[in-house]
Design a protein around this motif. Structure first.
Motif, PDB file in Angstrom:
ATOM      1  N   SER A  34       0.843  -1.202   0.000  1.00 39.20           N
ATOM      2  CA  SER A  34       0.000   0.000   0.000  1.00 39.20           C
ATOM      3  C   SER A  34       0.872   1.243   0.000  1.00 39.20           C
ATOM      4  CB  SER A  34      -0.911   0.068   1.228  1.00 39.20           C
ATOM      5  OG  SER A  34      -1.581  -1.134   1.419  1.00 39.20           O
ATOM      6  N   GLY A  35       1.991   1.160   0.685  1.00 39.65           N
ATOM      7  CA  GLY A  35       2.918   2.290   0.684  1.00 39.65           C
ATOM      8  C   GLY A  35       3.391   2.593  -0.720  1.00 39.65           C
ATOM      9  N   SER A  36       3.606   1.536  -1.498  1.00 39.74           N
ATOM     10  CA  SER A  36       4.004   1.731  -2.890  1.00 39.74           C
ATOM     11  C   SER A  36       2.837   2.265  -3.716  1.00 39.74           C
ATOM     12  CB  SER A  36       4.488   0.403  -3.484  1.00 39.74           C
ATOM     13  OG  SER A  36       4.658   0.526  -4.869  1.00 39.74           O
ATOM     14  N   ALA A 190       7.075   2.676  10.681  1.00 38.04           N
ATOM     15  CA  ALA A 190       6.741   4.051  10.314  1.00 38.04           C
ATOM     16  C   ALA A 190       5.485   4.077   9.435  1.00 38.04           C
ATOM     17  CB  ALA A 190       7.918   4.694   9.592  1.00 38.04           C
ATOM     18  N   ILE A 191       5.444   3.199   8.444  1.00 34.01           N
ATOM     19  CA  ILE A 191       4.283   3.183   7.545  1.00 34.01           C
ATOM     20  C   ILE A 191       3.025   2.861   8.347  1.00 34.01           C
ATOM     21  CG2 ILE A 191       3.262   2.111   5.504  1.00 34.01           C
ATOM     22  CD1 ILE A 191       5.998   1.558   4.437  1.00 34.01           C
ATOM     23  N   ASN A 192       3.204   1.952   9.294  1.00 33.37           N
ATOM     24  CA  ASN A 192       2.115   1.531  10.163  1.00 33.37           C
ATOM     25  C   ASN A 192       1.425   2.707  10.866  1.00 33.37           C
ATOM     26  OD1 ASN A 192       0.556  -0.270  11.451  1.00 33.37           O
ATOM     27  ND2 ASN A 192       2.227  -1.437  12.344  1.00 33.37           N
ATOM     28  N   ILE A 193       2.230   3.684  11.240  1.00 35.35           N
ATOM     29  CA  ILE A 193       1.673   4.830  11.947  1.00 35.35           C
ATOM     30  C   ILE A 193       1.230   5.913  10.964  1.00 35.35           C
ATOM     31  CG2 ILE A 193       2.229   6.667  13.595  1.00 35.35           C
ATOM     32  CD1 ILE A 193       4.418   4.736  14.690  1.00 35.35           C
ATOM     33  N   LEU A 194       2.035   6.093   9.906  1.00 37.45           N
ATOM     34  CA  LEU A 194       1.785   7.236   9.029  1.00 37.45           C
ATOM     35  C   LEU A 194       0.561   7.068   8.133  1.00 37.45           C
ATOM     36  CD1 LEU A 194       5.493   7.897   8.138  1.00 37.45           C
ATOM     37  CD2 LEU A 194       4.019   9.290   9.587  1.00 37.45           C
ATOM     38  N   LEU A 198      -2.463   9.722   7.504  1.00 34.75           N
ATOM     39  CA  LEU A 198      -2.809  10.244   6.186  1.00 34.75           C
ATOM     40  C   LEU A 198      -4.308  10.104   5.937  1.00 34.75           C
ATOM     41  CD1 LEU A 198      -1.685  11.363   3.466  1.00 34.75           C
ATOM     42  CD2 LEU A 198      -1.644   9.034   2.653  1.00 34.75           C
ATOM     43  N   PHE A 199      -4.841   8.941   6.286  1.00 36.07           N
ATOM     44  CA  PHE A 199      -6.288   8.706   6.166  1.00 36.07           C
ATOM     45  C   PHE A 199      -7.064   9.749   6.938  1.00 36.07           C
ATOM     46  CE2 PHE A 199      -5.743   4.066   5.140  1.00 36.07           C
ATOM     47  CZ  PHE A 199      -6.358   4.176   3.919  1.00 36.07           C
ATOM     48  N   PHE A 200      -6.628   9.943   8.179  1.00 35.22           N
ATOM     49  CA  PHE A 200      -7.337  10.870   9.050  1.00 35.22           C
ATOM     50  C   PHE A 200      -7.340  12.274   8.444  1.00 35.22           C
ATOM     51  CE2 PHE A 200      -6.968  14.097  12.399  1.00 35.22           C
ATOM     52  CZ  PHE A 200      -8.239  13.984  12.932  1.00 35.22           C
ATOM     53  N   LEU A 201      -6.177  12.704   7.972  1.00 38.13           N
ATOM     54  CA  LEU A 201      -6.104  14.060   7.427  1.00 38.13           C
ATOM     55  C   LEU A 201      -6.937  14.207   6.161  1.00 38.13           C
ATOM     56  CD1 LEU A 201      -2.459  15.128   8.081  1.00 38.13           C
ATOM     57  CD2 LEU A 201      -4.543  16.162   8.957  1.00 38.13           C
ATOM     58  N   ALA A 329       3.310  17.158   4.585  1.00 41.22           N
ATOM     59  CA  ALA A 329       4.331  16.237   5.093  1.00 41.22           C
ATOM     60  C   ALA A 329       3.927  14.796   4.787  1.00 41.22           C
ATOM     61  CB  ALA A 329       4.515  16.433   6.586  1.00 41.22           C
ATOM     62  N   LEU A 330       2.654  14.515   4.955  1.00 42.19           N
ATOM     63  CA  LEU A 330       2.202  13.151   4.687  1.00 42.19           C
ATOM     64  C   LEU A 330       2.185  12.845   3.196  1.00 42.19           C
ATOM     65  CD1 LEU A 330      -0.407  13.013   7.480  1.00 42.19           C
ATOM     66  CD2 LEU A 330       1.523  11.480   7.204  1.00 42.19           C
ATOM     67  N   LEU A 331       1.854  13.851   2.406  1.00 43.37           N
ATOM     68  CA  LEU A 331       1.913  13.662   0.952  1.00 43.37           C
ATOM     69  C   LEU A 331       3.346  13.302   0.564  1.00 43.37           C
ATOM     70  CD1 LEU A 331       0.487  13.860  -1.794  1.00 43.37           C
ATOM     71  CD2 LEU A 331       1.154  16.263  -1.881  1.00 43.37           C
TER      72      LEU A 331
END
Ligand code: PFF
Length: 469
Positions: A34-36, A190-194, A198-201, A329-331
């Motif tokens: 998903s990160g990719s 890190a991806i686990n948290i970020l 990102l979803f939330f924002l 930042a999340l983008l």
């Protein structure tokens, strides 16, 4: 990824790495894949090409492409990677050699590597824009700014090759540093948290869009199809974007699949990744189009769309400086996790060659890509009127950036994907694919195999040939 040694039966191809590092499990793979998949494609590209192609009818075609073409190709690609357990090029070499098939199929790996190069070269420049916008947001530049001022800010960034170069360079350095270290468990965490943040924002942004006067119009633009707006070119764009957004057709999912433990269901995993990716894209659309209409902007603004709409919202909302900074930042992070995945097939392959360390591979690959990125930097200013392939109708009026984008999304990725399903569906030993999909027995698998063998290749071929002729 932890360093568990994979079990010997998994090394189904003769050149399989014997002590492969593995994703720690299904969840780790889903996050990495998903990160990719989730990246600039979802938040930057999807809204602007939807705007350029007339909205909902395009979105509908795009969703069909995800389900009927993207999903089966993702399954094929991951299965191929897990069967081969090496870089895409060596996976194809090993499998075709083992089963005495034509070595021409190795072309899949080579073309994928070329596509990675081209995409990352412009991806990094756009990633640089998000870097610049983290700074803009944090320094309060958006506060109370008019749409003209926001437009001028973006125009100013594009017209300065020096500034673009700085951000492009920083972005590439970040990517090289992460790739050189290997994808550690730290990255996973890190991806686990970020990703949830990102979803939330994105939800916050959709919430804001709902509070504007034009939410209904934005919603209709995305979901009420007007088929008269659909051209054959937009169908090709939708197909190409399905590949781009799911990171398909160029070996990235193959490379990631080569680290996937045997006991993970490939189909379930691919379905999850596709759904996550689609939700993020649609949420981005819902956050952006109401703002476009509420502020009298044009949905056809092109690549600058999100950089000219979202800052307006941040400038007006309470806490906009914080939300704006976090958002860009999340983008940026979404862009980085996609960018490192593009380096993976290249670096994995370089590593498999004698005497090249992962670090050296990351450096060699990264610097070459950075150099090529200069052509994209100049496409927005000095070379904006330079159209190097004007003599070819498909490339008329296109800058280097437009050419790289068109060539990869509309030609190389679909072609790579077509070859992958053709190989997995028709050439690869039935036993090998069944072995990979053994956890996915039942009606869903049968349906998927049918789509993989007939529907996906037919659709890609038809769209392709139609556009060619
Ligand atoms: N899927 C990424 C995005 O939507 O931004 C872009 C991408 C990543 C394309 C990796 C291709 C790839 F191999």
């Amino acid at each position: 990824m932890t360093d568990t040694t994979h079990n010997a039966s998994a090394a189904s191809a003769d050149s399989g790495r014997s002590d492969n590092a593995m994703w720690s499990g299904r969840m780790a793979f889903i996050l990495a894949a998903s990160g990719s998949a989730v990246g600039l494609g979802n938040i930057w590209k999807f809204p602007y090409i939807t705007g350029e192609n007339g909205g909902a009818a395009f979105v509908l075609v795009y969703l069909l492409c995800i389900a009927l073409v993207g999903l089966p190709i993702m399954v094929a690609e991951v299965a191929l990677g897990r069967a081969g357990r090496s870089s895409p090029i060596n996976t194809m070499k090993a499998l075709t050699r083992r089963d005495s098939q034509s070595s021409k199929w190795v072309f899949i790996g080579w073309m994928g590597m070329a596509a990675s190069f081209l995409i990352l070269s412009f991806y990094s420049v756009i990633g640089g824009w998000s870097l610049a916008y983290v700074g803009n947001a944090a320094s309060g530049t958006f506060n109370g700014a008019s749409s003209e001022e926001i437009g001028a800010l973006f125009g100013g960034l594009l017209s300065s090759p020096g500034t673009l170069m700085i951000w492009h360079s920083i972005f590439m350095v970040l990517v090289i540093m992460i790739v050189a270290r290997g994808i550690s468990s730290g990255m996973e965490k890190a991806i686990n948290i970020l990703m949830p943040i990102l979803f939330f924002l994105l939800l916050v942004m959709v919430g804001y869009a709902m509070s504007t006067s034009e939410f209904g119009k934005g919603f209709d633009f995305l979901f009420k199809p007007d088929f008269s707006k659909l051209t054959t070119d937009s169908v090709l764009t939708a197909l190409g974007h399905a590949f781009f957004t799911l990171s398909l057709g160029m070996g990235v999912m193959m490379a990631y699949g080569s680290f996937l433990p045997k006991n993970v269901s490939i189909v379930k995993t691919a379905v999850t990744v596709s759904i996550v990716d689609t939700i993020v894209a649609l949420a981005a659309g819902l956050a952006i189009f109401p703002l476009v209409f509420a502020n009298g902007l044009e949905p056809t603004a092109g690549p600058g769309l999100i950089f000219q709409t979202l800052p307006l919202a941040f400038g007006k909302m309470g806490g906009g400086t914080v939300f704006g900074t976090l958002f860009f930042a999340l983008l940026l992070i979404a862009a980085v996790t996609s960018a490192i995945s593009m380096m993976e097939p290249v670096v994995e392959w370089l590593e498999e060659q004698k005497g090249i360390s992962r670090r050296a591979g990351a450096l060699i690959g990264g610097i070459s890509i950075w150099l090529l990125g200069i052509a994209t930097v100049l496409s927005f200013n000095e070379w904006a009127d330079f159209h190097p392939l004007n003599f070819l109708p498909a490339f008329e009026g296109k800058t280097f950036f437009d050419i790289f984008d068109y060539l990869t999304a509309n030609i190389m990725m679909p072609l790579g994907g077509l070859m992958i399903v053709a190989y997995v569906g028709w050439v690869m030993k039935r036993e090998t694919i069944e072995n990979e999909l053994v956890l996915d027995r039942g009606a869903l698998l049968n349906l998927l195999m049918f789509v993989m063998r007939y529907v996906a290749p037919a659709l890609v071929l038809v769209v392709f040939l139609y556009n060619l002729l």
